[in-house]
Design an enzyme around this catalytic site. Structure first.
Site, short mmCIF file in Angstrom:
data_model
loop_
_atom_site.label_atom_id
_atom_site.label_comp_id
_atom_site.label_asym_id
_atom_site.label_seq_id
_atom_site.Cartn_x
_atom_site.Cartn_y
_atom_site.Cartn_z
N LYS A 108 -5.00 0.55 -1.31
CA LYS A 108 -4.87 -0.89 -1.04
C LYS A 108 -6.12 -1.39 -0.32
CE LYS A 108 -2.12 -4.45 -1.45
NZ LYS A 108 -0.70 -4.46 -1.12
N TYR B 182 -24.88 0.58 21.54
CA TYR B 182 -23.95 1.11 22.54
C TYR B 182 -24.54 0.84 23.92
CZ TYR B 182 -20.19 4.02 24.33
OH TYR B 182 -19.08 4.46 24.99
N ALA C 253 13.01 -6.64 -1.70
CA ALA C 253 12.12 -7.53 -0.96
C ALA C 253 11.38 -8.48 -1.90
CB ALA C 253 11.11 -6.70 -0.15
N ALA C 254 10.87 -7.97 -3.02
CA ALA C 254 10.11 -8.81 -3.94
C ALA C 254 11.01 -9.87 -4.58
CB ALA C 254 9.46 -7.95 -5.02
N ASN D 237 8.00 -1.66 -13.42
CA ASN D 237 6.86 -0.80 -13.78
C ASN D 237 7.27 0.67 -13.72
OD1 ASN D 237 4.44 -1.97 -14.63
ND2 ASN D 237 4.04 -2.81 -12.60
N GLU E 295 3.01 -2.90 4.18
CA GLU E 295 3.06 -2.29 2.86
C GLU E 295 4.12 -1.20 2.79
OE1 GLU E 295 1.24 -2.33 -1.00
OE2 GLU E 295 0.80 -3.55 0.75
N ASP E 296 4.87 -1.18 1.70
CA ASP E 296 5.78 -0.08 1.38
C ASP E 296 6.74 0.26 2.52
OD1 ASP E 296 4.52 -0.06 -1.02
OD2 ASP E 296 3.47 1.83 -0.76
#
Length: 768
Positions: free
Chosen positions: A95, A40, A198-199, A287, A137-138
Site C-alpha cells: 500500500k 543532526y 465495511a466496504a 475479487n 487498513e485491513d
C-alpha cells in the site's frame, strides 16, 4: 506457470535483492561533515526550537506534511482473514508503494500487535504527531467502524479506512455516470447491495449522500436479506434493514435497477439478471471472481452497464483511483480530517474526468482507437496521468470550503503543474507498455532461449500475456531448463539445426539466396547461414512465421546486427537504421539516440535519427520534445562537430516544422527548462520539458546512457532499433530478465504498430 512456481516467484520478489518493498531515502546532502552537522547536532536544534515556538512549523522543517501512516492489526488481510500484524506487513508495504508511485506520498507502515479497540486507538493517537495522515487498513468489522469514528473525532489529521471508503468513492463515481447513461435518477432507483461488511456499508452511505433513498435499498449478508424484523443486528446492519417482504437475493433482484456486489463469486444467475429492470447497472466487485462472470452477464443482457474489480474487463473499480489522490489533496491543504464533502468532491472529479477527451497515451495503453464515455467507459483508467491533476485539487477545494483545511492553495494552476511534476519519477511507462502489449499479443522469437535468463523472460512474457514466445535453441537444453523453472506453457520450441526443421531451413535459405545472390552470397552460403539462429529467427519474421524477434543476450552487438540488417532490411524511405534507449529517470522518461549504430552521422543522418526517435516516442504515447545535443549552444562554436548539429536542426525546421526539436544545445540547458527559458527564450524548447536527447555521435550517446545507468541506477529499455522493416530488437549483452521482458514488450508493441501501418497502406492503395 504452476502454482508452486508462482509462489516461489512471489517470495523471491519480496526477498531479493533486499527484503521488503520500501525504504527510507535521504532528501538532503550528507557528503561532508558540514552537511552532517546541519542534519543532526548541532544544526538540527534550530528547527526544533522553531517548531517549539509554533507547532505548525513542523510542516516547514520536516516531512510530516507528506508522510502517511498505513496502519493495520492484521485482522482482515485481503482474503486471508485474521493472519496477524507481522503477516500483514507485506500488504502494508505494498500500500505504501502505491501511495508513492501514484501520488508521491511517503509512507511508514505500522503493524500494531493488538485486537483490543481501545489499545489500538491509543497506539495510533500516541504516534499521530509523526504523520500528516492516517490510512487504516485491513481491520475487521465491526471494530473498524468504531476505530475510524473515534480516531476521526480525536485526531487533528486526516484519517481514512480505505477498505470502507475507497471502493465507495470509486463505485459512486461509476454509479453516477452509469445512471446518466441509463437515463435514471438516483433518487428513484432500487439498489441491491450484496454484502454487509465495511466496504458495503460505506458504499451505501455514500450512495445515500448522493440521493439514494433508504426505502429503495436492500442489503444482504450471508443469511439473506437484512430485514428490520431480524434479531441481534449490529448497528451498521440495522441502519440498512428493510421492511420489505424479501428473503433471498433472487427476491431482491426482481425489478431492481442497480446491483452492487461486495460478497462472493457466482451468486448471481442469468435468471436474476433477467428479472432486473431495463438498462440494469451491475457492479460485481468480488475479487478475484465477480458475483457473475462478465462475459455471461453481457451475453444475458445486451442493455447492461457493468463494472467489476478486474483489470481484464471494462470499468474496473480499483481503489488506486482514490486513496492516493484523496490523501494528496488533504495533505496539501493540511486538512484536519477527510470529511463527506471531500469524498463527494473526489467522486464528482472522477465522474467528470471520465467524460473528458482521453489522452492518446491512455488510448494506446489500453489498445483502444478512442476511449469515449459510454457503457464500457464510465470511470477513468488507473493509468490515466490526469488523475493526479484532477482529484487532489477537487479534494483540496472541498476541504477549504468545508472549513477543515488549515492552509490555502494560492495558485491553483501552479498547484496542478506541481502535481504533474511529482509524477516525473514514476515509471508508469512500463506499465503502459505492458498493458498495451497485452491488448494484442504477438509471436516473438527468443533467439537464445537455451540461456536460463532468456527462458525466464519468455516465461514471464507467456504467463503475463505480453506476447507469444517462440523458443529457438537446442530442444533438449530448453526442455530441461523449462522443467527447472516449472515453465509448463504450450509454446513452440525450434532447433534450426534439427532434422525436423530441414525443409523450413532450405526454404529460408532459398529465399535468402534469391534476395542476396547479387551480393556475393551462394546458395550453400545461405544454407550455412540459416543454421545460425539469428539468420533463422530473422527469416521467421520475414516470412510471417513470427511477428518479431529479440536477440543479443549472449553475443556481441555487431554479430547480431549483421544478420538482421542483411535479412530484414530497412523500413520504407529509411537510409540508415539507428537505435534509441529509453531511460526511466527521476524526472520522467528520457530517450537517448543513437546509442549503438551510427559512429559519426552526417547532418542529414542526424536529422533522420531525430525523426525516427520522434516516431518511436509517439509509439509509447508520448509527445516528443527533442534536444539536439552538442558541446555548444546555438552557434557559439564554428567547429564542424557543432555546425553539424546546427545543420541537422535547420533541416528539421524546414522539412518538419511541426516537430518540437531544437539545438544545438548543451545537455544542462536541454534538461534545465528554467535555465533554457532565461538564456534562450527564442528556442522551440523554451518552457517545455525535454524528453529526448539526440547526440552528435555514437561515443557521446553510448557513454551517456551507460553513465546514467551505472551511476544513477537508471533503468534502461533498449537499445530500441529504429528504421527496421520488421520488429526486431537487440538486447544488451548479459541483459537482466526484467530488461529482456521489457524488450519483448517493445517488440510486441512495434509489431502492433507495423501491422496497423500495413493495414492503412493497403486501404490507401485500395482507395486509390
Amino acid at each position: 506457470m504452476s502454482k508452486q512456481s508462482k509462489r516461489r516467484e512471489a517470495l523471491i520478489y519480496h526477498a531479493k535483492p533486499r527484503p521488503g518493498k520500501i525504504q527510507v531515502v535521504p532528501t538532503k546532502k550528507y557528503a561532508t561533515q558540514r552537511d552532517l552537522s546541519l542534519a543532526y547536532s548541532p544544526g538540527v536544534a534550530e528547527p526544533c526550537l522553531e517548531i517549539e515556538k509554533d507547532v505548525d512549523n513542523v510542516h516547514k522543517y520536516t516531512n510530516k506534511g507528506n508522510l502517511v501512516a498505513v496502519i493495520s492489526n492484521g485482522t482482515a488481510v485481503l482474503g486471508l482473514g485474521n493472519i496477524g500484524p507481522e503477516a500483514s506487513k507485506p500488504v502494508m508495504e505494498g500500500k505504501g508503494l502505491l501511495f508513492k508511485i501514484f501520488a508521491d506520498i511517503d509512507v511508514f507502515d505500522i503493524e500494531v500487535g493488538t485486537e483490543d479497540v481501545d489499545a489500538f486507538i491509543e497506539t495510533v493517537k500516541n504516534i499521530a504527531p509523526t504523520f500528516g495522515g492516517i490510512n487504516l487498513e485491513d481491520i475487521k468489522a465491526p471494530e473498524a467502524f468504531e476505530i475510524e469514528r473515534r480516531l476521526k473525532e480525536e485526531l487533528d489529521i486526516p484519517v481514512m479506512h480505505d477498505d470502507q471508503h475507497g471502493t465507495a468513492i470509486i463505485s459512486a463515481a461509476a454509479l453516477l455516470n452509469a445512471l446518466e447513461l441509463a437515463d435514471k435518477k438516483i433518487e428513484e432507483v432500487t439498489i441491491v447491495i450484496s454484502g454487509a461488511g465495511a466496504a458495503a456499508v460505506s458504499c451505501t452511505r455514500l450512495y445515500k449522500a448522493f440521493g439514494a433513498q433508504a426505502e429503495n435499498i436492500v442489503m444482504l449478508d450471508s443469511k439473506g436479506v437484512i430485514r428490520s424484523d431480524r434479531e441481534n443486528l449490529t448497528p451498521e446492519k440495522a441502519e440498512f434493514a428493510t421492511a420489505r417482504d424479501l428473503e433471498t437475493l433472487e427476491d431482491a433482484m426482481k425489478h431492481a435497477d442497480v446491483f452492487v456486489g461486495l460478497s462472493i463469486a457466482d451468486i448471481v444467475s442469468p435468471e436474476m439478471l433477467q428479472s432486473m429492470n431495463a438498462n440494469p447497472i451491475v457492479f460485481a466487485m468480488a475479487n478475484p471472481n465477480p458475483e457473475i462472470d462478465y462475459d455471461l452477464a453481457v451475453k444475458t443482457r445486451e442493455d447492461i452497464i457493468m463494472a467489476t474489480g478486474r483489470s481484464d474487463h471494462p470499468n474496473q473499480v480499483n481503489n488506486v483511483l482514490g486513496f492516493p489522490f484523496i490523501f494528496r489533496g488533504a495533505l496539501d491543504v493540511r486538512a484536519t480530517k477527510i470529511n463527506e464533502a471531500m469524498k463527494m468532491a473526489a467522486v464528482k472529479a472522477l465522474a467528470d474526468l471520465a467524460k473528458e477527451p482521453v489522452p492518446e497515451q491512455v488510448n494506446i495503453a489500453y489498445g483502444e482507437t478512442k476511449l469515449l464515455f459510454g457503457r464500457e467507459y464510465i470511470i477513468p483508467k488507473p493509468f490515466d496521468p490526469r488523475l493526479i491533476a484532477a482529484v487532489p485539487p477537487a479534494v483540496a477545494k472541498a476541504a477549504i470550503e468545508s472549513g477543515v483545511a488549515t492552509c490555502e492553495i494560492p495558485d491553483w494552476e501552479k498547484y496542478e503543474e506541481e502535481l504533474l511534476e511529482r509524477m516525473g519519477s514514476d515509471n508508469k511507462i512500463i506499465r503502459l507498455l505492458y498493458n498495451r502489449a497485452k491488448t494484442a499479443p504477438k509471436r516473438i522469437v527468443f533467439a537464445e532461449a537455451d540461456h536460463l535468463d532468456v527462458l525466464k523472460a519468455a516465461q514471464i512474457v507467456f504467463d503475463e500475456g505480453i506476447g507469444i514466445p517462440i523458443l529457438l535453441g537446442r530442444k533438449e537444453i530448453i526442455t530441461e531448463l523449462m522443467e527447472q523453472i516449472e515453465f509448463d506453457g504450450d509454446v513452440a520450441i525450434i532447433d534450426p539445426k534439427s532434422d525436423e526443421q530441414q525443409d523450413r531451413l532450405n526454404r529460408y535459405a532459398e529465399k535468402h539466396w534469391h534476395n542476396r545472390r547479387r551480393s556475393g552470397i551462394t546458395l550453400y552460403d545461405a544454407q550455412k547461414m540459416m543454421r545460425e539462429r539469428n539468420y533463422f529467427a530473422a527469416m521467421m519474421v520475414n516470412e510471417g512465421d513470427a511477428d518479431g524477434m529479440i536477440s543479443g543476450y549472449a553475443r556481441a552487438y555487431p554479430s547480431v546486427v549483421r544478420p538482421i540488417l542483411e535479412t530484414i532490411g530497412k523500413f520504407d524511405g529509411v537510409e540508415k537504421v539507428a537505435t534509441t534507449n529509453l531511460m526511466l529517470t527521476k524526472r520522467g522518461p528520457l530517450f537517448i539516440s543513437d546509442t549503438s549504430i551510427n559512429i559519426d552521422p552526417t547532418p542529414i543522418e542526424l536529422a533522420k535519427i531525430a525523426q525516427m526517435t520522434n516516431y518511436t516516442m509517439k509509439m509509447f504515447g508520448l509527445t516528443p520534445v527533442i534536444a539536439m545535443i552538442s558541446y555548444a549552444n546555438f552557434g557559439s562554436s564554428k567547429d564542424p562537430h557543432a555546425t553539424k548539429v546546427k545543420e541537422a536542426v535547420q533541416y528539421l525546421h524546414k522539412v518538419v516544422p511541426d516537430m518540437i526539436v531544437d539545438g544545438e544545445l548543451q545537455t544542462d540547458f536541454a534538461l534545465n527548462s528554467e535555465l533554457l527559458r532565461k538564456k534562450f527564450p527564442f528556442s522551440k524548447l523554451a518552457g517545455k520539458k525535454v524528453n529526448a536527447l539526440v547526440f552528435p555521435n555514437l561515443d557521446s550517446a553510448n557513454s551517456n546512457y551507460k553513465l546514467l545507468k551505472e551511476l544513477n541506477g537508471v533503468e534502461s529499455i533498449g537499445p530500441i532499433m529504429l528504421g527496421m522493416r520488421k520488429p526486431v530488437h537487440i538486447l544488451q549483452l548479459g541483459a537482466s530478465v526484467e530488461e529482456i521482458v521489457n524488450m519483448a514488450a517493445v517488440a510486441v508493441v512495434d509489431a502492433q504498430q507495423k501491422a496497423k501501418y500495413k493495414t492503412r497502406k493497403k486501404q490507401a492503395a485500395k482507395n486509390a
